[in-house]
Write a protein that holds these residues in place. Structure first.
Motif, PDB file in Angstrom:
ATOM      1  N   ASP A 136       0.987  -1.282   0.007  1.00 38.23           N
ATOM      2  CA  ASP A 136       0.122  -0.101   0.025  1.00 38.23           C
ATOM      3  C   ASP A 136       0.945   1.411  -0.145  1.00 38.23           C
ATOM      4  O   ASP A 136       0.639   2.329  -0.713  1.00 38.23           O
ATOM      5  N   GLN A 137       2.032   1.264   0.869  1.00 43.03           N
ATOM      6  CA  GLN A 137       2.810   2.288   0.841  1.00 43.03           C
ATOM      7  C   GLN A 137       3.523   2.651  -0.573  1.00 43.03           C
ATOM      8  O   GLN A 137       3.511   3.901  -1.054  1.00 43.03           O
ATOM      9  N   LEU A 138       4.080   1.555  -1.363  1.00 47.11           N
ATOM     10  CA  LEU A 138       4.504   1.758  -2.517  1.00 47.11           C
ATOM     11  C   LEU A 138       3.664   2.085  -3.573  1.00 47.11           C
ATOM     12  O   LEU A 138       4.072   2.668  -4.433  1.00 47.11           O
ATOM     13  N   LEU A 139       2.444   1.751  -3.438  1.00 43.84           N
ATOM     14  CA  LEU A 139       1.417   2.315  -4.517  1.00 43.84           C
ATOM     15  C   LEU A 139       0.634   3.370  -4.096  1.00 43.84           C
ATOM     16  O   LEU A 139      -0.328   3.713  -4.958  1.00 43.84           O
ATOM     17  N   ALA A 140       0.926   4.045  -3.047  1.00 43.91           N
ATOM     18  CA  ALA A 140       0.180   5.098  -2.208  1.00 43.91           C
ATOM     19  C   ALA A 140      -0.026   6.267  -3.432  1.00 43.91           C
ATOM     20  O   ALA A 140      -0.932   6.895  -3.434  1.00 43.91           O
ATOM     21  N   ALA A 141       0.881   6.471  -4.685  1.00 43.22           N
ATOM     22  CA  ALA A 141       0.590   7.616  -5.679  1.00 43.22           C
ATOM     23  C   ALA A 141      -0.320   7.279  -6.459  1.00 43.22           C
ATOM     24  O   ALA A 141      -0.809   8.319  -7.075  1.00 43.22           O
ATOM     25  N   LEU A 142      -0.977   6.213  -6.503  1.00 37.37           N
ATOM     26  CA  LEU A 142      -2.080   5.524  -7.395  1.00 37.37           C
ATOM     27  C   LEU A 142      -3.429   5.605  -6.584  1.00 37.37           C
ATOM     28  O   LEU A 142      -3.424   5.006  -5.697  1.00 37.37           O
ATOM     29  N   SER A 143      -4.385   6.174  -7.255  1.00 38.37           N
ATOM     30  CA  SER A 143      -5.582   5.912  -6.841  1.00 38.37           C
ATOM     31  C   SER A 143      -6.020   4.490  -6.939  1.00 38.37           C
ATOM     32  O   SER A 143      -5.382   3.651  -7.533  1.00 38.37           O
ATOM     33  N   LEU A 144      -7.359   4.053  -6.162  1.00 38.77           N
ATOM     34  CA  LEU A 144      -7.668   2.617  -6.246  1.00 38.77           C
ATOM     35  C   LEU A 144      -7.983   2.404  -7.873  1.00 38.77           C
ATOM     36  O   LEU A 144      -7.666   1.259  -8.071  1.00 38.77           O
ATOM     37  N   ALA A 145      -8.632   3.115  -8.640  1.00 41.06           N
ATOM     38  CA  ALA A 145      -9.040   2.991  -9.969  1.00 41.06           C
ATOM     39  C   ALA A 145      -7.959   2.679 -10.741  1.00 41.06           C
ATOM     40  O   ALA A 145      -7.503   1.870 -11.676  1.00 41.06           O
ATOM     41  N   GLU A 146      -6.868   3.744 -10.688  1.00 42.93           N
ATOM     42  CA  GLU A 146      -5.320   3.401 -11.262  1.00 42.93           C
ATOM     43  C   GLU A 146      -4.651   2.006 -11.075  1.00 42.93           C
ATOM     44  O   GLU A 146      -4.128   1.494 -11.650  1.00 42.93           O
ATOM     45  N   ARG A 147      -4.865   1.904  -9.770  1.00 38.54           N
ATOM     46  CA  ARG A 147      -4.194   0.397  -9.356  1.00 38.54           C
ATOM     47  C   ARG A 147      -4.975  -0.670  -9.898  1.00 38.54           C
ATOM     48  O   ARG A 147      -4.093  -1.700 -10.547  1.00 38.54           O
ATOM     49  N   GLU A 148      -6.199  -0.365  -9.998  1.00 41.17           N
ATOM     50  CA  GLU A 148      -6.944  -1.842 -10.757  1.00 41.17           C
ATOM     51  C   GLU A 148      -6.491  -1.905 -12.388  1.00 41.17           C
ATOM     52  O   GLU A 148      -6.485  -2.725 -12.907  1.00 41.17           O
ATOM     53  N   GLN A 149      -6.682  -0.562 -12.734  1.00 47.67           N
ATOM     54  CA  GLN A 149      -6.153  -0.461 -14.469  1.00 47.67           C
ATOM     55  C   GLN A 149      -4.750  -0.913 -14.370  1.00 47.67           C
ATOM     56  O   GLN A 149      -4.599  -1.537 -15.557  1.00 47.67           O
ATOM     57  N   LEU A 150      -3.847  -0.552 -13.817  1.00 45.63           N
ATOM     58  CA  LEU A 150      -2.632  -0.871 -13.782  1.00 45.63           C
ATOM     59  C   LEU A 150      -2.518  -2.511 -13.792  1.00 45.63           C
ATOM     60  O   LEU A 150      -1.708  -3.387 -14.585  1.00 45.63           O
ATOM     61  N   ALA A 151      -3.010  -3.073 -12.734  1.00 46.09           N
ATOM     62  CA  ALA A 151      -3.077  -4.429 -12.560  1.00 46.09           C
ATOM     63  C   ALA A 151      -3.684  -5.070 -13.928  1.00 46.09           C
ATOM     64  O   ALA A 151      -3.018  -6.160 -14.278  1.00 46.09           O
ATOM     65  N   LEU A 152      -4.718  -4.705 -14.342  1.00 45.82           N
ATOM     66  CA  LEU A 152      -5.249  -5.237 -15.613  1.00 45.82           C
ATOM     67  C   LEU A 152      -4.562  -5.184 -16.592  1.00 45.82           C
ATOM     68  O   LEU A 152      -3.944  -6.050 -17.518  1.00 45.82           O
ATOM     69  N   LEU A 153      -3.470  -4.011 -16.983  1.00 47.61           N
ATOM     70  CA  LEU A 153      -2.810  -3.967 -17.997  1.00 47.61           C
ATOM     71  C   LEU A 153      -1.442  -4.885 -17.931  1.00 47.61           C
ATOM     72  O   LEU A 153      -1.109  -5.547 -18.945  1.00 47.61           O
ATOM     73  N   LEU A 154      -0.786  -4.950 -16.814  1.00 44.48           N
ATOM     74  CA  LEU A 154      -0.117  -5.713 -16.521  1.00 44.48           C
ATOM     75  C   LEU A 154      -0.446  -7.394 -16.721  1.00 44.48           C
ATOM     76  O   LEU A 154       0.577  -8.264 -17.371  1.00 44.48           O
ATOM     77  N   LYS A 155      -1.411  -7.626 -16.190  1.00 44.66           N
ATOM     78  CA  LYS A 155      -2.057  -8.967 -16.671  1.00 44.66           C
ATOM     79  C   LYS A 155      -2.164  -9.484 -18.029  1.00 44.66           C
ATOM     80  O   LYS A 155      -1.605 -10.377 -18.539  1.00 44.66           O
ATOM     81  N   LYS A 156      -2.591  -8.325 -18.669  1.00 44.67           N
ATOM     82  CA  LYS A 156      -2.861  -8.552 -20.321  1.00 44.67           C
ATOM     83  C   LYS A 156      -1.410  -8.653 -20.868  1.00 44.67           C
ATOM     84  O   LYS A 156      -1.180  -9.509 -21.581  1.00 44.67           O
ATOM     85  N   LEU A 157      -0.596  -7.687 -20.459  1.00 46.65           N
ATOM     86  CA  LEU A 157       1.054  -7.918 -21.027  1.00 46.65           C
ATOM     87  C   LEU A 157       1.478  -9.506 -20.696  1.00 46.65           C
ATOM     88  O   LEU A 157       2.034 -10.007 -21.681  1.00 46.65           O
ATOM     89  N   LEU A 158       1.492  -9.829 -19.292  1.00 43.05           N
ATOM     90  CA  LEU A 158       2.099 -11.140 -19.131  1.00 43.05           C
ATOM     91  C   LEU A 158       1.048 -12.185 -19.822  1.00 43.05           C
ATOM     92  O   LEU A 158       2.011 -13.183 -20.255  1.00 43.05           O
ATOM     93  N   GLN A 159      -0.212 -12.052 -19.981  1.00 47.15           N
ATOM     94  CA  GLN A 159      -0.924 -13.155 -20.442  1.00 47.15           C
ATOM     95  C   GLN A 159      -0.431 -13.266 -22.179  1.00 47.15           C
ATOM     96  O   GLN A 159      -0.137 -14.409 -22.560  1.00 47.15           O
ATOM     97  N   SER A 160      -0.077 -12.220 -22.873  1.00 46.39           N
ATOM     98  CA  SER A 160       0.271 -12.118 -24.016  1.00 46.39           C
ATOM     99  C   SER A 160       1.597 -12.959 -24.354  1.00 46.39           C
ATOM    100  O   SER A 160       1.661 -13.311 -25.274  1.00 46.39           O
ATOM    101  N   GLN A 161       2.304 -12.941 -23.178  1.00 43.08           N
ATOM    102  CA  GLN A 161       3.785 -13.571 -23.233  1.00 43.08           C
ATOM    103  C   GLN A 161       3.390 -15.154 -22.660  1.00 43.08           C
ATOM    104  O   GLN A 161       4.842 -15.730 -22.382  1.00 43.08           O
ATOM    105  N   GLY A 162       2.357 -15.562 -22.242  1.00 39.61           N
ATOM    106  CA  GLY A 162       2.044 -16.992 -21.965  1.00 39.61           C
ATOM    107  C   GLY A 162       2.490 -16.987 -20.408  1.00 39.61           C
ATOM    108  O   GLY A 162       2.528 -18.207 -20.014  1.00 39.61           O
TER     109      GLY A 162
END
Length: 163
Positions: A136-162
């Motif tokens: 939580d401390q490390l991610l404090a600069a991001l809103s909850l919505a931004e955290r969720e968006q970043l998590a989804l984008l990273l998931k998409k990126l990782l899934q595209s690489q198997g």
């Protein structure tokens, strides 16, 4: 927002190699720097409990597997994506610290089960609270919505690489 080191690197490459598009560095450079930051900061949390990141992963996996907090080494391997030698080494170290114990698998005469000890359960429960607080401390600069968006984008990126 002010420029950061990655912006400077990109500007330098644009000047030195205008024939190339350094745009991927904007994401890659920041991901690499973020990983280094997270590793460093989380290592301080783990060390408070006498653990390293790999050991934390093993006992956290056992804990989240639910009672009786027991898995086979193969189940741990599949979850943590390690080699069998690395897994054996981690289990050996955790066993020396009395955080896990091995026992015979009643369903497989040649098999072994790895279980959290009461001491291991106590440590992972305390370490997990600090781990999440640090996150939580490390991610404090991001809103909850931004955290969720970043998590989804990273998931998409990782899934595209198997992954």
């Amino acid at each position: 927002m002010t420029d950061d080191l990655v912006d400077l690197v990109i500007q330098q490459w644009q000047q030195e190699r205008p024939d190339l598009n350094p745009a991927p560095m904007a994401v890659m450079g920041r991901l690499v720097r973020s990983c280094a930051l997270f590793d460093r900061e989380l290592s301080t949390v783990f060390s408070e409990f006498g653990l390293n990141g790999g050991e934390f992963d093993v006992i956290a996996t056992l804990r989240r597997s639910g009672k009786p907090y027991t898995l086979t080494p193969n189940q741990l391997l599949q979850t943590l994506m390690l080699t069998s030698g690395s897994m054996t080494n981690r289990i050996d170290k955790l066993e020396e610290k009395q955080l896990v114990m091995r026992s015979p698998d009643p369903h497989d005469r040649r098999g072994v089960l790895v279980s959290l000890t009461p001491k291991g359960l106590e440590i992972i429960d305390k370490a997990l609270v600090k781990h999440l607080a640090k996150g939580d401390q490390l991610l404090a600069a991001l809103s909850l919505a931004e955290r969720e968006q970043l998590a989804l984008l990273l998931k998409k990126l990782l899934q595209s690489q198997g992954m």
